[in-house]
Design an enzyme around this catalytic site. Structure first.
Site, PDB file in Angstrom:
ATOM      1  N   GLU B  31      45.294  21.634   5.680  1.00  8.37           N
ATOM      2  CA  GLU B  31      45.840  21.006   4.479  1.00  8.37           C
ATOM      3  C   GLU B  31      46.887  21.922   3.856  1.00  8.37           C
ATOM      4  O   GLU B  31      46.586  23.088   3.584  1.00  8.37           O
ATOM      5  CB  GLU B  31      44.692  20.736   3.498  1.00  8.37           C
ATOM      6  N   ALA B  61      40.989  15.956   4.832  1.00 12.41           N
ATOM      7  CA  ALA B  61      39.680  15.567   5.350  1.00 12.41           C
ATOM      8  C   ALA B  61      39.218  16.618   6.347  1.00 12.41           C
ATOM      9  O   ALA B  61      39.724  16.688   7.460  1.00 12.41           O
ATOM     10  CB  ALA B  61      39.757  14.195   6.015  1.00 12.41           C
ATOM     11  N   GLU B  62      38.259  17.436   5.936  1.00  9.73           N
ATOM     12  CA  GLU B  62      37.872  18.574   6.780  1.00  9.73           C
ATOM     13  C   GLU B  62      37.186  18.134   8.061  1.00  9.73           C
ATOM     14  O   GLU B  62      37.388  18.729   9.124  1.00  9.73           O
ATOM     15  CB  GLU B  62      36.967  19.539   5.992  1.00  9.73           C
ATOM     16  N   GLN B  84      40.816  25.180   3.610  1.00  8.42           N
ATOM     17  CA  GLN B  84      41.576  25.751   2.493  1.00  8.42           C
ATOM     18  C   GLN B  84      40.784  26.803   1.715  1.00  8.42           C
ATOM     19  O   GLN B  84      41.311  27.856   1.384  1.00  8.42           O
ATOM     20  CB  GLN B  84      42.038  24.636   1.587  1.00  8.42           C
ATOM     21  N   ASP B  86      36.523  28.461   1.340  1.00  6.62           N
ATOM     22  CA  ASP B  86      35.135  28.527   1.824  1.00  6.62           C
ATOM     23  C   ASP B  86      34.261  27.346   1.400  1.00  6.62           C
ATOM     24  O   ASP B  86      33.569  26.739   2.183  1.00  6.62           O
ATOM     25  CB  ASP B  86      34.495  29.835   1.326  1.00  6.62           C
ATOM     26  N   GLY B  87      34.333  26.992   0.103  1.00  8.20           N
ATOM     27  CA  GLY B  87      33.437  25.953  -0.421  1.00  8.20           C
ATOM     28  C   GLY B  87      33.817  24.545  -0.001  1.00  8.20           C
ATOM     29  O   GLY B  87      33.100  23.596  -0.297  1.00  8.20           O
ATOM     30  N   PHE B  88      34.937  24.416   0.733  1.00 10.23           N
ATOM     31  CA  PHE B  88      35.364  23.096   1.198  1.00 10.23           C
ATOM     32  C   PHE B  88      35.080  22.885   2.680  1.00 10.23           C
ATOM     33  O   PHE B  88      35.556  21.924   3.283  1.00 10.23           O
ATOM     34  CB  PHE B  88      36.867  22.897   0.931  1.00 10.23           C
ATOM     35  N   PRO B  91      32.285  19.434   4.314  1.00 10.19           N
ATOM     36  CA  PRO B  91      32.547  18.119   4.938  1.00 10.19           C
ATOM     37  C   PRO B  91      32.821  18.228   6.440  1.00 10.19           C
ATOM     38  O   PRO B  91      32.678  17.240   7.159  1.00 10.19           O
ATOM     39  CB  PRO B  91      33.799  17.624   4.184  1.00 10.19           C
ATOM     40  N   HIS B 131      35.360  28.090  -4.798  1.00 10.09           N
ATOM     41  CA  HIS B 131      36.517  28.841  -4.302  1.00 10.09           C
ATOM     42  C   HIS B 131      36.173  30.291  -3.982  1.00 10.09           C
ATOM     43  O   HIS B 131      37.076  31.091  -3.742  1.00 10.09           O
ATOM     44  CB  HIS B 131      37.653  28.821  -5.335  1.00 10.09           C
TER      45      HIS B 131
END
Lengths: 371, 326
Positions: B31, B61-62, B84, B86-88, B91, B131
């Site tokens: 992204e 969309a991971e 983008q 760590d916390g994302f 998915p 983040h």
């Protein structure tokens, strides 16, 4: 939904050639099929059913861990599978036994997986690009889309040569339409204009949950939201499925982008052999769909064209032999060696796995010494 | 030896550029990695050089990123995905752990999945929720994945290239708190293989073990301890799966004491594995239990509390004191 939505159908339920208006753009693709070709499609479907019934029986008798029956979905699978070209890649879910057979997968390989001898069973490279079954619902749609993106980067599609240009066909069910992965695959396919057909077998049941719970709109209409054509086809009409899938695959390989096909069919059998469909659906519903049996429909059509009984008996006998041969060979299968567990976790040696394998071998051997 | 001074962020950029020059099958996906150059600018300039077919600004969309990377790998590509933050990553967790990690095994070795997933991770950046996380344990626990994390610009430059050339999937954790400090990068050859752990400071009284963002904290702790006459050895694990035990065990056999530190919560974290591994391998050398200094077992706190959450040199030295008191 079928009453208000424009279903592509070429053979009516009684086997008569009676294209619906939405079928008009597709009829030419199958109009020239002679009786030999039609008998070929019938043979594929009858073989698929024979293998499916035999495998379900083998499971009931304790020879397989599980089986996911394809019974009732033969036209959807054979029509779409036979619509592919040799260079096309196919990403199945886990019930596409008919497609597997037409791409040259030995039914024994399907059964080896379902017996618990392997997680896969066949080499896609040697079986017409028919990839492994994927059990996590919808996951394979993204793999197919990435593969189709790669076909574009490789310039292996949209060159103007349909004999060479690649397209990708991916299978999923009505249940998978609720999954994030399926929707993400449709987004990516649309974003990258992939050469790809999404083949949705709407068999009306996601285990025990009816399609009405999955969607308030006919599923083919969702394609519009992703910016691609959506076509609803009678999935029990092998000619309609063959024609529509072939047309959309050729559109895809010509660079016209992805499309979604919703094939209306019915899972006559259980979801898997661990399931009991009598707990959630009625005998009346089942009877309605068994009357629409896809094999029966093509056979009626062929009878109408004067094909004699002995030809059908030949097809049935050959399929029975295939099933009997499958049973014979299943009973000779050997369990895999323990080394299989460790052999392919990584392509390059991983010290932890290597150490555990060595320990396991030593441990086994120590039992041998005591005995 | 040609060395040049640059921060980790630039070293990763240079490493990616070199990998893309060396192998036309390497492509980047993520992204905002193209026109923007990534939110941390790690991929800055690569779109202009390599074009849209090799630097893909994907939909947001991971799971889609990882899932399509798998499909590309099936055609022989070597995708490098950027998550983008760590916390994302969650998915995409199913595609990483159920598909990417298992596909080589499922296919009985008939196909390789050389996919690299780059994950900026860890705290110290004063950001809002999701983040600043350290999810490395989830991936190190998953058979089929390799997990590595550089702590210096030189390691960043070489480890990203080594990860890309691995035939196996690699989860590549980048310590975002270390993106901007400069360090010397040797452009001629890598110092050690991808999965080597390494002693980065020698000492005799106790061994400090960490990785990624924690290495600079451990080095600062050792420096402070030296002023007080204590000699601490520091080991940078670099690779979390597999773990290169030999330097770790050799160090503990010498010092008799070990403290393991990471930003992630302690319970069932890398520190637990390292402590157990040392105990199994060097029990008779130990003068004290292996102690852990970690993030607390709570969700990552609001940024104004992160200094109290993250292990710092003082907490590390507190653990050293306790180890030495045995």
């Amino acid at each position: 939904m079928a009453s208000t939505d424009p279903v592509v159908r070429i053979l009516s339920h009684d086997g008569a050639l009676a294209p619906t208006p939405p079928a008009e753009p597709y009829v030419d693709r199958v109009a020239a099929l002679d009786e030999q070709a039609l008998l070929g499609l019938l043979t594929d479907m009858v073989r698929t059913r024979a293998v499916d019934v035999e495998a379900a029986n083998l499971q009931r008798q304790g020879h397989l861990a599980l089986w996911a029956p394809s019974y009732g979905q033969e036209a959807a699978q054979i029509g779409s599978g036979r619509a592919t070209r040799p260079q096309d890649a196919i990403f199945p879910a886990y019930r596409e036994h008919g497609v597997a057979l037409v791409r040259g997968v030995d039914p024994l390989d399907l059964v080896r997986m379902m017996r618990g001898l392997t997680h896969s069973g066949w080499d896609p490279a040697e079986h017409g690009g028919f990839r492994q079954y994927t059990l996590v619902i919808g996951s394979q749609t993204l793999h197919a889309t990435g593969y189709a993106m790669g076909a574009q980067f490789d310039k292996a599609t949209a060159t103007g040569d349909p004999e060479r240009d690649e397209a990708v066909l991916v299978y999923f069910g009505d249940g998978a339409t609720a999954q994030g992965d399926t929707n993400e695959a449709l987004v990516f396919a649309s974003s990258y204009n992939t050469p790809q057909v999404f083949f949705l077998q709407n068999n009306h049941w996601a285990i025990s949950v009816p399609v009405e719970r999955q969607s308030r709109t006919p599923l083919y209409r969702r394609a519009a939201g992703f910016g691609m054509p959506g076509v609803q086809v009678d999935g029990n009409d092998v000619l309609a499925v063959l024609a529509v899938t072939g047309a959309l695959l050729d559109d895809a390989r010509a660079g016209r982008g992805p499309a979604l096909i919703e094939a209306l069919t019915y899972r006559v059998g259980a979801h898997t052999t661990a399931d009991d469909p009598t707990r959630y659906r009625t005998a009346e519903e089942l009877a309605t769909w068994t009357e629409r049996d896809p094999i029966l429909r093509l056979r009626r059509h062929l009878e109408g064209r004067g094909v004699g009984r002995e030809l059908f008996e030949g097809v049935d006998a050959e399929a029975a032999d295939l099933a009997a041969d499958l049973r014979r060979r299943v009973l000779t299968l050997q369990d895999p060696p323990v080394s299989l567990m460790f052999a392919h976790v990584y392509q390059e040696a991983h010290p932890l796995v290597a150490a555990e394998q060595a320990w396991q071998a030593e441990y086994e051997a120590s039992y041998g010494e005591q005995a | 030896m040609t060395t040049t001074s640059m921060p980790l962020a630039k070293a990763l950029n240079a490493g990616l550029r070199r990998a893309m020059e060396d192998d036309p099958k390497v492509l980047l996906m993520g992204e905002d990695i193209g026109r923007l150059g990534g939110v941390f600018r790690i991929t800055d300039g690569l779109l202009a050089t390599f074009g849209e077919d090799r630097v893909l600004d994907t939909p947001l969309a991971e799971s889609g990123i990882v899932g399509t990377a798998i499909g590309l790998a099936l055609r022989g590509y070597r995708p490098v995905c950027e998550i983008q933050f760590d916390g994302f990553i969650w998915p995409g967790f199913d595609q990483i752990t159920s598909q990417l990690a298992k596909l080589t095994n499922r296919l009985e070795g008939r196909q390789s999945f050389p996919v690299v997933i780059r994950v900026p991770y860890g705290g110290h950046i004063g950001s809002i929720e999701h983040h600043s996380e350290s999810p490395e344990t989830y991936f190190a626990h998953t058979p089929g994945l390799r997990v590595v994390t550089p702590s210096t610009p030189n390691d960043g430059y070489w480890m990203i290239q080594q990860a890309i050339s691995s035939p196996d999937p690699v989860i590549f954790f980048e310590p975002k708190s270390r993106y901007w400090p400069k360090g010397e990068v040797d452009l001629d050859q890598p110092a050690v293989p991808l999965h080597a752990s390494r002693v980065v400071r020698t000492g005799t009284d106790a061994t400090l073990i960490g990785y990624g963002p924690m290495v600079s904290v451990l080095l600062a702790a050792a420096e402070n301890a030296a002023a007080e006459g204590r000699s601490l050895e520091v080991v940078d694990l670099r690779s979390l799966s597999p773990v290169d035990w030999e330097p770790v065990v050799a160090s503990v056999e010498k010092t008799g004491r070990a403290v393991v530190a990471h930003e992630a919560p302690g319970f069932l974290g890398m520190g637990a594995e390292i402590a157990a591994g040392i105990t199994e391998r060097a029990f008779y050398s130990l003068e004290a239990p292996v102690l852990r200094v970690t993030g607390y077992d709570v969700p990552y706190p609001p940024a104004k509390l992160e200094k109290l959450y993250l292990p710092d040199a003082d907490r590390v030295l507190d653990a050293v004191d306790r180890a030495l008191a045995y």
